[in-house]
Scaffold this motif. Structure first.
Motif, PDB file in Angstrom:
ATOM      1  N   TYR A  59       5.054  97.928 -61.736  1.00 12.22           N
ATOM      2  CA  TYR A  59       5.263  96.693 -60.952  1.00 12.22           C
ATOM      3  C   TYR A  59       4.024  96.380 -60.114  1.00 12.22           C
ATOM      4  N   LYS A  63       2.213  92.996 -60.538  1.00 11.86           N
ATOM      5  CA  LYS A  63       2.287  92.080 -59.396  1.00 11.86           C
ATOM      6  C   LYS A  63       0.887  91.726 -58.917  1.00 11.86           C
ATOM      7  N   GLN A  66      -0.305  89.165 -61.206  1.00  5.11           N
ATOM      8  CA  GLN A  66       0.417  87.917 -60.980  1.00  5.11           C
ATOM      9  C   GLN A  66      -0.165  87.168 -59.784  1.00  5.11           C
ATOM     10  N   LYS A 147       0.408  83.716 -61.496  1.00  3.43           N
ATOM     11  CA  LYS A 147       1.416  82.728 -61.104  1.00  3.43           C
ATOM     12  C   LYS A 147       0.766  81.728 -60.178  1.00  3.43           C
TER      13      LYS A 147
ATOM     14  N   PRO B  80      19.024  96.258 -43.814  1.00  3.08           N
ATOM     15  CA  PRO B  80      17.915  96.814 -44.600  1.00  3.08           C
ATOM     16  C   PRO B  80      17.572  96.005 -45.845  1.00  3.08           C
ATOM     17  N   THR B  81      18.559  95.320 -46.435  1.00  2.00           N
ATOM     18  CA  THR B  81      18.230  94.527 -47.622  1.00  2.00           C
ATOM     19  C   THR B  81      18.264  93.030 -47.330  1.00  2.00           C
ATOM     20  N   GLY B  82      18.389  92.674 -46.080  1.00  2.00           N
ATOM     21  CA  GLY B  82      18.427  91.257 -45.728  1.00  2.00           C
ATOM     22  C   GLY B  82      17.018  90.722 -45.548  1.00  2.00           C
ATOM     23  N   VAL B  83      16.609  89.859 -46.445  1.00  2.00           N
ATOM     24  CA  VAL B  83      15.227  89.372 -46.419  1.00  2.00           C
ATOM     25  C   VAL B  83      14.964  88.556 -45.161  1.00  2.00           C
TER      26      VAL B  83
ATOM     27  N   GLU C 256       9.695  81.326 -52.979  1.00  2.00           N
ATOM     28  CA  GLU C 256       8.779  82.020 -53.866  1.00  2.00           C
ATOM     29  C   GLU C 256       7.415  81.934 -53.217  1.00  2.00           C
TER      30      GLU C 256
ATOM     31  N   GLN D 222      21.365  98.228 -59.642  1.00  2.00           N
ATOM     32  CA  GLN D 222      20.742  96.959 -59.287  1.00  2.00           C
ATOM     33  C   GLN D 222      19.436  96.831 -60.048  1.00  2.00           C
ATOM     34  N   PHE D 224      15.764  95.508 -61.154  1.00  2.00           N
ATOM     35  CA  PHE D 224      14.587  95.238 -60.310  1.00  2.00           C
ATOM     36  C   PHE D 224      14.439  93.761 -59.968  1.00  2.00           C
ATOM     37  N   SER D 228      16.180  92.718 -53.301  1.00  2.00           N
ATOM     38  CA  SER D 228      15.733  91.728 -52.325  1.00  2.00           C
ATOM     39  C   SER D 228      14.586  92.229 -51.452  1.00  2.00           C
ATOM     40  N   LEU D 229      14.606  93.475 -51.112  1.00  2.00           N
ATOM     41  CA  LEU D 229      13.509  94.006 -50.291  1.00  2.00           C
ATOM     42  C   LEU D 229      12.991  95.290 -50.892  1.00  2.00           C
ATOM     43  N   THR D 231      11.201  92.019 -52.859  1.00  2.00           N
ATOM     44  CA  THR D 231      11.477  91.146 -53.997  1.00  2.00           C
ATOM     45  C   THR D 231      10.302  91.315 -54.950  1.00  2.00           C
ATOM     46  N   TRP D 232      10.534  91.991 -56.050  1.00  2.00           N
ATOM     47  CA  TRP D 232       9.397  92.315 -56.919  1.00  2.00           C
ATOM     48  C   TRP D 232       8.833  91.092 -57.594  1.00  2.00           C
ATOM     49  N   PHE D 233       9.703  90.371 -58.289  1.00  2.00           N
ATOM     50  CA  PHE D 233       9.210  89.212 -59.031  1.00  2.00           C
ATOM     51  C   PHE D 233      10.183  88.061 -58.832  1.00  2.00           C
TER      52      PHE D 233
END
Lengths: 149, 282, 339, 315
Positions: A59, A63, A66, A147, B80-83, C256, D222, D224, D228-229, D231-233
């Protein structure tokens, strides 16, 4: 760059941006040694220190491409020297497949490179960076996977 | 193009860390354009979408009172996962972010007039209740309501939010405050006990009363029992729900419970309404 | 309104005429798929299609669209317009056009009007192509419509099976489009007869039926039924049924970013994905495929009816044809009916 | 095949009546012409629903991850190889499953049927030993099964299940062929051509994730792309992101993918990336001498190493 433009016309003044993922124990120390020894190498490389080449997830590399870097180098300890015993050996298989798939998809050979550099190889570090930079320069700016938004 | 989805710019004027774990912060926001604040007409119980460019948006209940007309306050817990919540927590005072809203329905303030008000809150779900208390206690409003009883609980003393405000309210004589923690520590001199149990002890009268209840689902579930025992009818128990939302305006299709959209038909529901919904949907 | 007819070889001329004023989108074949594309010449149109794989809903509600861009923390200026020229969607099937009446209820509701959808919708004329060859998976006649349904259309075009098309204007704008040139002539008695016959034949070809009368009430009662345990079993949890669905309209707003800047994007989302309702706290009200499939069925046949008075399905059959494990909505409705 | 279907039903009935398994996962007749679909059978008398034919396209091992109790599963050659992988990766326990192996001469690709029909609607289909008859409004045509086989099946060298508890019918001969000639041919194209091919294919992707969800090897709690944290792509069908999604999926399944072809069969947009998976399969075979899903002992190639693994690509 627009499609169809040749690499030569835009090469003037263009310098590649290269990301190097260096393992903490060997290659990063090798880079240090190169610095301490005042060895010259091209300034195109931005170093990201990772604990082990085994930490480098594909990745990271994808990335980087990208987001528009022109080349990626991953460097770790020589086989047998890994601080974590065999992190680099597991990574080696991962990278072999990764590189093969990348090139199969049409990414230029040389865009993503791998090396083993030990802490004692300052000279070799500067040599590898020179080579990688030259090769990526010859390829021109990276466009695959980039991108643009 | 009049864009519903474009946030209005605000500046973070002040950040207050609310709890010991430092994962709950209150953000005080001021609109860059004064007119935006004037257009942002809201009532207690509503929420807004907070927006940080590059990190997206999240629905957050409004913690300030509609009468705090200079600023808006939002209390946000970081996950922890909340952006968005993580991004917000990493910001400093003076940073510009975005707000769009207000959205959703609100507590039945009009119906509460001339009545006793019982407010029961648990943990960090105290935000829109705090907005309501501030509103009720405002000098312009206090006389419109009869007795105000507030029961607020958290897991530990360190997890109680709005501490200085709680102290302020405790010192007043026109509001009965009961603050409790599930588990105390060496410095805690206050009440210890779970919210539903303390509610049983306090036993506020249900006569001519409306109860506003907000808290984690498990607390809600166990608070309903003593409330009903005390004689509160399902119509007089009002609660506020949470769901994942994207648009806030009933279009993106994810926050529904049965045919009701939490963003548009809620977040405030009476217990009578909730009982109508299939249990598996909640 | 009296009908018109146009010879098949004249159609290209008519469309080319219209292209001066409009962008004309029509079915085009590529990679084994038929889909709507803007055309430069009527010769690009592929007529031998039953229906497109993807629905043309993405011409109004694209799978992914930029709401606004930002650079270095600053939002960029709004776009003035989405469509450079008004559009004609040529040969949209009646079911897909009827679907827009449902999407209108969501995106152009009384309280909040979605500017993106509304602008595209207002700037588009719909030239429907009646369905003379419905598929075995079509059940539009059960959804209070049919292969010649005119809802939302500006024009209805019918292949009469000989050398001409019957063209009926439904709206004033459709009438104007006909009046733009003299290639269309008034329909004769024979044409009208042929039209009636074609219509009857097409409707008779639709053998699939589902019963939606009383379905809403039935669904009210079976939320906790074991039926859902049965019907979801083979579901893979992919989004084919929702992404290829005419009426599904759920979306996510997301940001994004790359080095140079970022965008806030609206992108299709699906109730079949676990992440659709996953909250930051880790709580997920729809924890497994079972709850998610129930949501999909309930939304179409119960919730939407409660909120908008109509069933959120047009009977196009795409979900049936394209489900990798052949989950068939007709069968599910039947099972609900049997409960 | 008719004969085998009979044997299959008998075997299934016996397993259920003897209470050797709680459920049998197999195929039943679908609601569309020439379609079958997965079925879960719990009662002996329901086993007559089971079918076995050239349209049993789903890889049923997908369902093992969530199945409860002792499970009987109908497995073709490729499914059995997937099951071997799942056992090895500890997603299922060998003792919890009873594998009813069926030798498979190849599965018909419904997209190829669709191409044959050229826009006509199929109303009825009949399969015989070597042909399928396609019927619809005003037409009836025969097509050779050989020509309709899915591309993965045409290069399959494991038609017989490698692992089973009972085998239905007799083993069929395994063809001898150069499985990777298409990969070689593709490799000989120019960088640009290959790049264009993958871009064209993935440009149609609508991110419905059917390929991922149907894949027996894709079982991460989950994915990839859903994280969300960090966020890879990106999650939109932006060309770069879809391409990366498919590429990473190939990397994740390298050394695990058995080329069952399910990902391409389920794709509603006809995205064809088999060649990419096959390339990874070929690399793993050539570099590490590993053939996916053929034995229970060998460690998965990407989870292990040898000190003398090839490393010419490393400076």
């Amino acid at each position: 760059m627009k499609e169809g433009q040749t690499v030569d016309t835009e090469k003037a003044g263009w310098e590649p941006r290269i990301i190097a993922f260096l393992c903490n124990w060997c290659s990063y120390a090798g880079a240090d040694l190169a610095g301490i020894s005042r060895l010259q190498y091209p300034p195109n490389v931005r170093v990201i220190r990772v604990p082990c080449s085994g930490r480098v997830n594909p990745y990271f590399i994808i990335k980087s491409l990208q987001h528009g870097v022109d080349g990626v180098l991953v460097s770790g300890c020589h086989p047998g020297d890994c601080h974590y015993i065999n992190g680099n050996l597991v990574a080696r298989r991962r990278f072999a497949i990764f590189k093969s798939i990348l090139e199969f998809m049409g990414v230029e050979k040389g865009r993503v490179q791998f090396s083993w550099i030990s802490a004692a190889e300052g000279e070799r570090f500067s040599q590898v960076i020179k080579e990688v930079t030259e090769e990526i320069k010859a390829l021109g700016p990276g466009k695959r996977f980039v991108k643009e938004i | 193009m009049n864009d519903l989805y474009r946030p209005k710019p605000v500046t973070i004027r002040k950040i207050v860390i609310e709890n010991e774990a430092k994962d709950i912060k209150t953000f005080e926001l001021v609109f860059l354009d004064r007119e935006d604040r004037e257009r942002f007409k809201f009532t207690c119980g509503q929420f807004a979408m907070l927006s940080v460019l590059e990190s997206g948006e999240s629905p957050i209940g409004i913690a300030s009172s509609p009468l705090d007309d200079e600023y808006l306050q939002f209390t946000v817990k970081r996950y922890p996962t909340g952006v968005l919540t993580t991004a917000l927590h990493n910001l400093e005072e003076g940073t510009q972010i975005g707000v769009r809203g207000p959205y959703g329905n609100f507590y039945p303030l009009e119906a509460m007039e001339g009545k006793n008000v019982l407010i029961v809150g648990g943990g960090f779900a105290f935000t829109t209740l705090r907005s309501t208390i501030r509103y009720l206690l405002h000098e312009k409003n206090r006389s419109r309501f009869k007795d105000i009883t507030v029961l607020y609980g958290a897991r530990s003393p360190g997890e109680l939010i709005y501490k200085s405000q709680l102290k302020e309210w405790e010192e007043r004589d026109d509001i009965s405050m009961y603050v409790t923690v599930d588990k105390g520590d060496e410095n805690w001199k206050g009440r210890v006990g779970l919210v539903p149990n303390v509610l049983k002890e306090v036993a506020p009268s249900s006569k001519n009363s409306i109860a506003l209840v907000c808290g984690p689902p498990i607390m809600l579930k166990y608070t309903m029992v003593p409330l009903l025992d005390l004689g509160f009818s399902p119509q007089t128990i009002v609660t506020s729900l949470e769901r994942r939302m994207s648009c806030g305006i009933g279009k993106c299709g994810r926050c529904n419970i049965s045919s009701r959209y939490v963003c548009k038909d809620g977040p405030v529901f009476t217990y009578a309404e909730l009982r109508e919904l299939p249990e598996g949907a909640l | 309104m009296k009908g018109k007819v146009i010879g098949k070889e004249q159609l290209a001329g008519w469309l080319d005429n219209l292209r001066e004023e409009y962008d004309v989108w029509a079915p085009v074949k590529g990679n084994g798929l038929v889909s709507f594309h803007p055309i430069n010449s009527a010769s690009e149109i592929y007529f031998g299609f039953l229906n497109t794989r993807k629905t043309p809903k993405d011409l109004f509600f694209p799978q992914s669209e930029v709401l606004f861009s930002f650079r270095r923390g600053e939002m960029e200026k709004d776009r003035d317009t989405l469509l450079e020229k008004p559009r004609i969607i040529f040969a949209i099937r009646p079911c897909d056009a009827q679907n827009l009446a449902l999407l209108d209820k969501v995106f152009d509701s009384e309280d909040y009007q979605d500017p993106y959808y509304v602008e595209r919708r207002k700037g588009t004329l719909l030239f429907g192509m009646a369905c003379t060859h419905p598929q075995t998976t079509c059940f539009c006649t059960s959804m209070r419509a049919g292969p010649f349904e005119k809802t939302c259309l500006d024009l209805l075009i019918v292949d009469l099976g000989n050398d001409r098309y019957f063209v009926e204007a439904v709206t004033e704008q459709g009438k104007d489009a006909i009046g733009k040139n003299n290639l269309l002539e008034d329909a004769g008695e024979k044409d009208t007869e042929r039209l009636a016959k074609t219509k009857k034949e097409a409707e008779e070809k639709i053998k699939s039926k589902i019963v939606i009368e009383g379905l809403e009430e039935k669904l009210d009662k079976i939320f906790d039924s074991s039926l859902w345990d049965r019907v979801h079993q083979r579901c893979l949890g992919c989004a084919i049924c929702t992404y290829l669905c005419s009426t599904c309209h759920c979306f996510a707003l997301l940001d994004e970013k790359v080095d140079s800047g970022g965008q806030r994007i609206r992108s299709w989302d699906s109730c079949m994905f676990p992440g659709f309702t996953l909250e930051a706290s880790g709580h997920n009200p729809r924890i497994s495929n079972k709850e998610r499939m129930r949501q999909r069925v309930m939304h179409k046949f119960n919730y939407f009816v409660k909120n908008f008075g109509q069933t959120a399905c047009v009977g196009c059959g795409r979900c049936i044809r394209n489900c990798p494990v052949n989950i068939d909505i007709r069968e599910i409705i039947q099972e609900i009916d049997n409960e | 095949m008719q004969e085998n279907q009979k044997h299959l039903r008998e075997a299934a009935e016996k397993l259920l009546s003897d209470k050797k398994v709680d459920v049998i996962i197999g195929y039943e007749r679908g609601t569309l012409p020439l379609r079958t679909r997965p079925v879960f059978i719990r009662e002996p008398d329901e086993t007559k629903k089971l079918v076995w034919n050239s349209r049993c396209e789903n890889n049923l091992s997908f369902y093992l991850k969530t199945a409860k109790g002792k499970v009987g599963i109908v497995a073709k050659g490729c499914d059995a190889r997937s099951i071997v992988g799942l056992i090895k990766e500890r997603q299922v326990k060998r003792e919890d499953i009873f594998i009813i192996g069926v030798p498979c001469p190849g599965i018909i690709d419904r997209k190829k049927i669709e191409d044959t029909l050229e826009g006509r609607d199929l109303q009825e289909g009949v399969e015989s030993d070597s042909q399928v008859i396609l019927k619809g409004e005003g037409f009836e045509e025969k097509a050779d099964k050989d020509k309709l086989l899915h591309s993965s099946c045409t290069t399959c060298t494991h038609r017989n299940p490698v692992l089973y508890d009972t085998l239905i019918g007799k083993e069929i001969p395994e063809p001898k062929m150069d499985e990777y000639s298409d990969v070689e041919e593709f490799s000989s194209k120019k960088d640009n051509e290959r790049w264009t091919y993958f871009n064209d294919e993935t440009s149609r992707c609508i991110r419905c994730y059917a390929c991922r969800n149907a894949c027996p090897s894709c079982y991460c709690p989950q994915c990839f792309v859903d994280q969300s944290l960090p966020t890879w792509f990106g999650r939109t069908p932006h060309p770069s992101d879809t391409l990366i999604f498919h590429m990473i999926r190939t990397l994740h399944t390298a050394g695990r993918c058995v080329d069952c072809g399910t990902c391409s069969r389920v794709c509603p947009m006809n995205v064809e990336l088999q060649i990419l998976n096959k390339k990874a399969e070929k690399d793993v075979k050539e570099l590490y001498g590993y053939e996916v899903g053929t034995n229970l002992e060998e460690l998965p190639p990407m989870a292990t190493f040898k000190i003398d693994d090839p490393q010419e690509f490393i400076k």
